[in-house]
Write a protein that holds these residues in place. Structure first.
Motif, PDB file in Angstrom:
ATOM      1  N   LEU A 636       0.826  -1.199   0.000  1.00 39.21           N
ATOM      2  CA  LEU A 636       0.000   0.000   0.000  1.00 39.21           C
ATOM      3  C   LEU A 636       0.860   1.247   0.000  1.00 39.21           C
ATOM      4  N   GLY A 637       0.423   2.240  -0.760  1.00 37.56           N
ATOM      5  CA  GLY A 637       1.145   3.503  -0.832  1.00 37.56           C
ATOM      6  C   GLY A 637       0.191   4.648  -1.076  1.00 37.56           C
ATOM      7  N   ARG A 638       0.745   5.805  -1.311  1.00 40.05           N
ATOM      8  CA  ARG A 638      -0.077   7.006  -1.485  1.00 40.05           C
ATOM      9  C   ARG A 638      -0.942   6.936  -2.740  1.00 40.05           C
ATOM     10  N   GLN A 639      -0.565   6.076  -3.662  1.00 39.61           N
ATOM     11  CA  GLN A 639      -1.349   5.976  -4.889  1.00 39.61           C
ATOM     12  C   GLN A 639      -2.614   5.147  -4.682  1.00 39.61           C
ATOM     13  N   ASP A 640      -2.750   4.503  -3.532  1.00 37.18           N
ATOM     14  CA  ASP A 640      -3.871   3.591  -3.302  1.00 37.18           C
ATOM     15  C   ASP A 640      -5.019   4.280  -2.582  1.00 37.18           C
ATOM     16  N   THR A 641      -6.218   3.821  -2.914  1.00 37.62           N
ATOM     17  CA  THR A 641      -7.420   4.176  -2.174  1.00 37.62           C
ATOM     18  C   THR A 641      -8.043   2.872  -1.700  1.00 37.62           C
ATOM     19  N   VAL A 642      -8.154   2.717  -0.389  1.00 30.58           N
ATOM     20  CA  VAL A 642      -8.643   1.475   0.209  1.00 30.58           C
ATOM     21  C   VAL A 642     -10.122   1.633   0.539  1.00 30.58           C
ATOM     22  N   TYR A 643     -10.939   0.807  -0.081  1.00 29.20           N
ATOM     23  CA  TYR A 643     -12.395   0.855   0.087  1.00 29.20           C
ATOM     24  C   TYR A 643     -12.776  -0.041   1.250  1.00 29.20           C
ATOM     25  N   CYS A 644     -13.245   0.580   2.326  1.00 35.86           N
ATOM     26  CA  CYS A 644     -13.495  -0.152   3.565  1.00 35.86           C
ATOM     27  C   CYS A 644     -14.912  -0.703   3.569  1.00 35.86           C
ATOM     28  N   LEU A 645     -15.094  -1.871   2.962  1.00 37.34           N
ATOM     29  CA  LEU A 645     -16.371  -2.570   3.048  1.00 37.34           C
ATOM     30  C   LEU A 645     -16.494  -3.310   4.373  1.00 37.34           C
ATOM     31  N   ALA A 646     -15.360  -3.757   4.890  1.00 32.02           N
ATOM     32  CA  ALA A 646     -15.375  -4.477   6.158  1.00 32.02           C
ATOM     33  C   ALA A 646     -15.770  -3.515   7.282  1.00 32.02           C
ATOM     34  N   PRO A 647     -16.678  -3.915   8.163  1.00 34.14           N
ATOM     35  CA  PRO A 647     -17.095  -3.019   9.256  1.00 34.14           C
ATOM     36  C   PRO A 647     -15.954  -2.761  10.226  1.00 34.14           C
ATOM     37  N   LEU A 648     -15.978  -1.575  10.840  1.00 32.45           N
ATOM     38  CA  LEU A 648     -14.894  -1.190  11.744  1.00 32.45           C
ATOM     39  C   LEU A 648     -14.874  -2.032  13.006  1.00 32.45           C
ATOM     40  N   HIS A 649     -16.002  -2.635  13.354  1.00 38.15           N
ATOM     41  CA  HIS A 649     -16.027  -3.444  14.580  1.00 38.15           C
ATOM     42  C   HIS A 649     -15.477  -4.848  14.354  1.00 38.15           C
ATOM     43  N   HIS A 650     -15.081  -5.151  13.114  1.00 39.19           N
ATOM     44  CA  HIS A 650     -14.482  -6.451  12.806  1.00 39.19           C
ATOM     45  C   HIS A 650     -12.975  -6.283  12.666  1.00 39.19           C
ATOM     46  N   TYR A 686     -14.148   7.084  -6.557  1.00 41.14           N
ATOM     47  CA  TYR A 686     -13.095   7.207  -5.566  1.00 41.14           C
ATOM     48  C   TYR A 686     -11.734   6.732  -6.083  1.00 41.14           C
ATOM     49  N   GLY A 687     -11.739   6.055  -7.235  1.00 43.02           N
ATOM     50  CA  GLY A 687     -10.481   5.503  -7.731  1.00 43.02           C
ATOM     51  C   GLY A 687      -9.970   4.398  -6.828  1.00 43.02           C
ATOM     52  N   VAL A 688     -10.866   3.506  -6.433  1.00 42.12           N
ATOM     53  CA  VAL A 688     -10.529   2.448  -5.469  1.00 42.12           C
ATOM     54  C   VAL A 688      -9.572   1.446  -6.100  1.00 42.12           C
ATOM     55  N   THR A 689      -8.448   1.245  -5.458  1.00 39.42           N
ATOM     56  CA  THR A 689      -7.489   0.251  -5.935  1.00 39.42           C
ATOM     57  C   THR A 689      -7.495  -1.006  -5.071  1.00 39.42           C
TER      58      THR A 689
END
Length: 986
Positions: A636-650, A686-689
């Motif tokens: 992972l780097g600055r070029q990445d956008t991480v799409y958080c489908l996983a819930p924060l409580h997991h 969002y440009g999700v990678t």
């Protein structure tokens, strides 16, 4: 006496005199007087960022199709009127209404040196509004080089409103196209990152530098043109047709380039390649070229050294929802818009295009639909290829860059083994190795680091808006003040019951910054049981969960919800944190931001339901281990956008998704839950990678009829844990060429496994560098105890033998939390047991086979559930699968249940063929088809309801295993009575 021929004397003398006269004129005036007059125009708008020129103002406004011409930053707006055969004149004569946006020079405009890309994009959008207001017509917009990039971005920014079509000339879209000398893309992006962060944040480029850089693109041609000019200086008539163009290129046409605009271009276009992937940021709004839905015409210079054809044709993939056309011209970058070919081909084609789009003429023969096949790249030097990646910046510095590239070529080839992945991973691994029990590290502290390093950097995206590191840290600090005001102190355990939203992220970070512990409760959980189990007396919730939180009777703090919060619960125990003025809160002397130490508790995850509910404590060290391990494994780097489908409580959401993104410096994209209809839209915008998941989360996405994902999506990786094998295959097939990176992260110990290669579906991979050393201890799954050798030490497992996964504890046991076992394999060693059973294959990869609590303990020995599930999941007809034990007639049967894809049918022979890979003793006694398999809040298949039903009913979709021939056959009532007699019948 020799007579002189007057012609031989006068000819050279006249040439000499003419040369002197013309040369003197050039020296005094900068060039020859051509007698040409610029096309007339009025400046109809004057704003901070631009002046809007209306050419040939004698034309009645609104009677002709308006065309707005946009110049690049480093070239004067006069580029469209260099000669009498310039763009504005040709378009006017062709029956169009030309307008030009003039950005001016940053050297003379107020605040010019502080201008960034967004200023120019918004200026173009405003100019479109100006023209539409005056003409009451949709506007055709056209841009040269970076000006074309502005037209794409402005159109996406305004969702194509009031725009009729887009035309661009040598405007690159794909920054990754045609890297020089075989240099990997990420090698170039590292250089761009450095320049953006450390050079152009304090340096701008003058017009002289711009001119020099452009000339250095082809120094031979530059020198030759100067020599030709001097040699023809005597022939005024021969020079005059090209004089305006020469003067423009030699001096008059160049404009300085502000540092913030360059830095922005490098970060968003080169590093992130976000014109291609999406997620380009304009002000605080996220845009994607996938939002373009109007016709596009791209002019491609076949010998263009700056707007390389492959990079220009990237628009076809970046704008999948638009009609995209192209016109190829045998011209270089400047020749596309100025010169003979521009006058005879480019601008007449533009006029014909506009007439066609206005239904006033036929489709021009020169123009054809752009295909996805990029074709061969244009010939050129290494410098020209380098120019394609850095576009407009390289228009300034490409000549110098080419020389640097040539010098560096040998050194680079000698160090090619040091990949960009390694260069990025080493500092992270080094940091992991430096973490000691007393090291100050936490979620809150890493966010604070990002805020100090890049305050204007993009932290997370939500609802098409960008939240910067500075803004997020300010919000966190304000929430900390609110928590302090209601009595929250360090080490306090505070429940968090919130959906995956910015307010949840901020709440968890604020508790971390305060030194408190967030107890993460899944929405919909059994709150009374969770509260009793955890002992919490305070809950932070959002408006969506307020009623259930208030019903518990403990103190409830409400945060988030936006403007329309709808708080209709009036209970004394409910406090609205949004109503607390942070500035009015007195900060106590004990408060120290981010006090969390590695050995201290950071979070508590609440997992399971009912009597299976359990608390899983996570230390700051454990969180950091997963965060940096994820960032390293996923590169992972600055070029990445991480799409958080996983819930924060997991654990996948907090430790992998958010943790990995923060440790990697990547952007976090938060969605409003799992919504298949919004998935594709947000992926592009969002440009999700990187997409994160838990268990079967992607199943709902893939099953949606509305899913229309093309091959040009930006996703490169799916990361998470628990994805079923069949879903793994389906996901990688649907989202080619993206891979699945499956993690296993135990709460016990410091184990983080990652299937980095993604080749073996269902495999958990190997330990992430920097995490704990692991071993498999021989384990009797029926008796629930370790298998020891004669000397009393636990035996290590052989290849493919099932054992309990153990992680090596630190020498002093500081991170073990009292869970370490000593003297396991050797005298004095310390190991932390996990709850899970694994096998290690001949390649050294680890495969999860079961949790030690869910092993089916049959009379023939242990039957492990995960291998059964994996094999059934690999059947194309199967949707979900679970395995469990059922008590029948005083013995335990191993049972597997499956659901099928819509319209699919499953045969006994198919089940037999799939299960045959297991040894007979490891096969389930029964396999049956069910209508539904329940999913937990984290999308984990649950066998609890099915197990409670007991023995499956006989029928055509229930099959029993017959050991004598190793096949599954239909379970009839007679066969059931014979093979599985109950106590009443046996």
């Amino acid at each position: 006496m020799v007579s002189l021929d007057p012609d031989k004397v006068m000819g050279p003398l006249q040439r000499l005199i003419a040369t002197a006269q013309n040369g003197l004129e050039v020296m005094r005036l900068g060039g020859l007087d051509t007698g040409e007059v610029a096309s007339p125009f009025d400046v109809v708008e004057r704003k901070r960022m631009y002046k809007l020129r209306h050419y040939h103002p004698e034309t009645e406004v609104g009677t002709l199709p308006p065309v707005l011409l946009v110049p690049p930053l480093m070239v004067s707006a006069d580029v469209y009127d260099v000669t009498s055969d310039g763009a504005v004149g040709i378009l006017h004569r062709a029956g169009l209404d030309p307008w030009v946006v003039d950005f001016g020079s940053p050297a003379t405009e107020e605040g010019g040196w502080e201008r960034d890309l967004a200023d120019h994009i918004v200026a173009v959008s405003d100019a479109i509004d100006d023209i539409h207001r005056r003409t009451k017509r949709d506007v055709h917009i056209a841009g040269y080089s970076q000006g074309g990039m502005f037209t794409y971005q402005a159109a996406a920014f305004r969702k194509c409103e009031n725009i009729a079509s887009i035309m661009t000339f040598g405007s690159p879209v794909d920054a990754a196209a045609n890297m020089p000398l075989g240099v990997p893309v990420e090698f170039a992006t590292k250089g761009a990152e450095f320049l953006a962060d450390h050079v152009f944040n304090r340096l701008s480029i003058s017009d002289t530098m711009v001119k020099t850089g452009f000339q250095l693109l082809d120094p031979i041609k530059t020198v030759k043109s100067r020599i030709d000019f001097v040699r023809q200086l005597h022939d005024r008539e021969a020079l005059l047709p090209r004089e305006q163009q020469r003067r423009f290129l030699s001096n008059e046409g160049w404009v300085p380039y502000s540092g913030p605009a360059i830095a922005d271009l490098l970060k968003q276009f080169v590093v992130g390649n976000r014109m291609m992937s999406g997620g380009f940021v304009v002000r605080d709004q996220v845009i994607s070229l996938a939002d373009l839905t109007i016709p596009i015409l791209s002019f491609v210079g076949e010998v263009d050294d700056i707007g390389q054809p492959a990079a220009v044709r990237g628009i076809r993939r970046a704008a999948p929802n638009a009609e995209v056309f192209e016109a190829d011209i045998r011209a270089g970058h400047f020749g596309l818009v100025v010169g003979t070919k521009a006058a005879t081909i480019t601008w007449p084609a533009v006029a014909d295009w506009v007439q066609w789009r206005e239904d006033l003429g036929p489709r021009p023969e020169l123009i054809y639909e752009m295909s996805y096949d990029e074709g061969a790249s244009s010939p050129g030097s290494a410098g020209s290829k380098f120019a394609a990646t850095a576009t407009s910046v390289v228009e300034v510095t490409a000549g110098i860059g080419r020389e640097i590239a040539n010098i560096a070529q040998g050194a680079f080839r000698g160090t090619i083994g040091m990949s960009s992945e390694a260069a990025r991973a080493l500092p992270r691994l080094a940091r992991l190795g430096q973490i000691q029990p007393h090291t100050q590290i936490s979620f809150g502290s890493l966010l604070a680091e990002q805020g100090r390093r890049a305050p204007l950097g993009e932290c997370f995206l939500f609802d098409d808006r960008v939240h910067t590191n500075a803004a997020v840290n300010t919000r966190i600090d304000n929430v900390v003040r609110g928590l302090i005001s209601v009595g929250v102190r360090p080490s306090a355990q505070i429940g968090v019951l919130m959906e995956t939203r910015p307010s949840a992220l901020v709440t968890i970070a604020a508790l971390s910054r305060l030194g408190a512990v967030a107890v993460l409760l899944p929405p919909g959980t059994d709150l009374p049981t969770a509260i009793e189990l955890s002992g919490i007396d305070t809950l932070v919730t959002d408006p969506n969960n307020l009623k259930s939180a208030a019903a518990t009777g403990i103190k409830v703090l409400v945060l988030g919800g936006g403007e329309h919060r709808g708080l209709d619960v009036e209970v004394e125990t409910v406090i609205d944190l949004e109503q607390i003025d942070p500035g009015a809160v007195r900060i106590p002397a004990w408060y120290k931001p981010n006090p969390g130490l590695a050995r201290e508790l950071a979070f508590i995850l609440v997992a399971g339901v009912g009597d299976r509910m359990e608390l899983k404590p996570v230390t700051n060290h454990r969180w950091a281990l997963s965060a940096f391990g994820t960032a390293t494994s996923a590169n992972l780097g600055r070029q990445d956008t991480v799409y958080c489908l996983a819930p924060l409580h997991h654990s996948s959401g907090l430790l992998v998704s958010v943790g990995g993104a923060v440790a990697g410096g990547s952007r976090i994209a938060l969605g409003r839950g799992l919504d298949p209809d919004k998935f594709v839209e947000e992926i592009h915008r969002y440009g999700v990678t990187v997409v994160t998941y838990t268990w079967t989360m992607m199943r709902e996405i893939l099953a949606a009829e509305s899913l229309a994902i093309g091959r040009d999506h930006p996703i490169r990786l799916f990361i998470g844990s628990g994805m079923p094998v069949g879903l793994w295959y389906e996901t990688t097939e649907r989202f080619k060429p993206a891979r699945v990176l499956e993690f296993y992260a135990s709460i016990e110990g410091d184990v983080v496994l990652a299937n980095v290669s993604g080749i073996k579906a269902g495999c958990k991979g190997r330990p992430v560098p920097g995490t704990a050393h692991v071993e498999l201890a021989a384990y009797d799954a029926v008796a629930g105890k370790f298998i020891e050798q004669d000397d009393g030490f636990v035996r290590r497992c052989e290849t493919d033998e099932v054992g309990l996964l153990m992680s090596k504890a630190a020498t002093d046991g500081a991170f073990a939390g009292g869970a370490a076992m000593r003297g396991v394999f050797d005298r004095g060693d310390a190991w932390i047991p996990t709850e899970n059973l694994f096998r290690r294959d001949a390649d050294g990869d680890y495969w999860l086979v079961d949790n030690k609590k869910t092993v089916v303990k049959t009379a023939r020995g242990p039957v492990f559930t995960q291998p059964i599930i994996d094999l059934l999941d690999s059947i194309p007809e199967v949707d979900l699968a679970v395995a469990y034990g059922v008590e029948v007639g005083g013995r335990t049967l191993a049972v597997a249940a499956v659901t099928l894809h819509k319209g699919a049918e499953l045969e006994a022979d198919t089940v037999t063929s799939a299960i045959r890979e297991l040894a007979p003793a490891d096969r389930p006694d029964l396999v049956h088809v069910v209508d539904e398999i329940a999913l937990s809040s984290t999308y984990r298949p649950s066998n609890r309801a099915l197990a409670a039903r007991g023995m499956p009913a006989p029928g055509p979709t229930t099959w029993a295993y017959e050991p004598h021939d190793g096949a599954y056959k239909e379970l009839t009532a007679e066969v059931a009575a014979m093979l599985f007699p109950t106590e009443s019948t046996g």
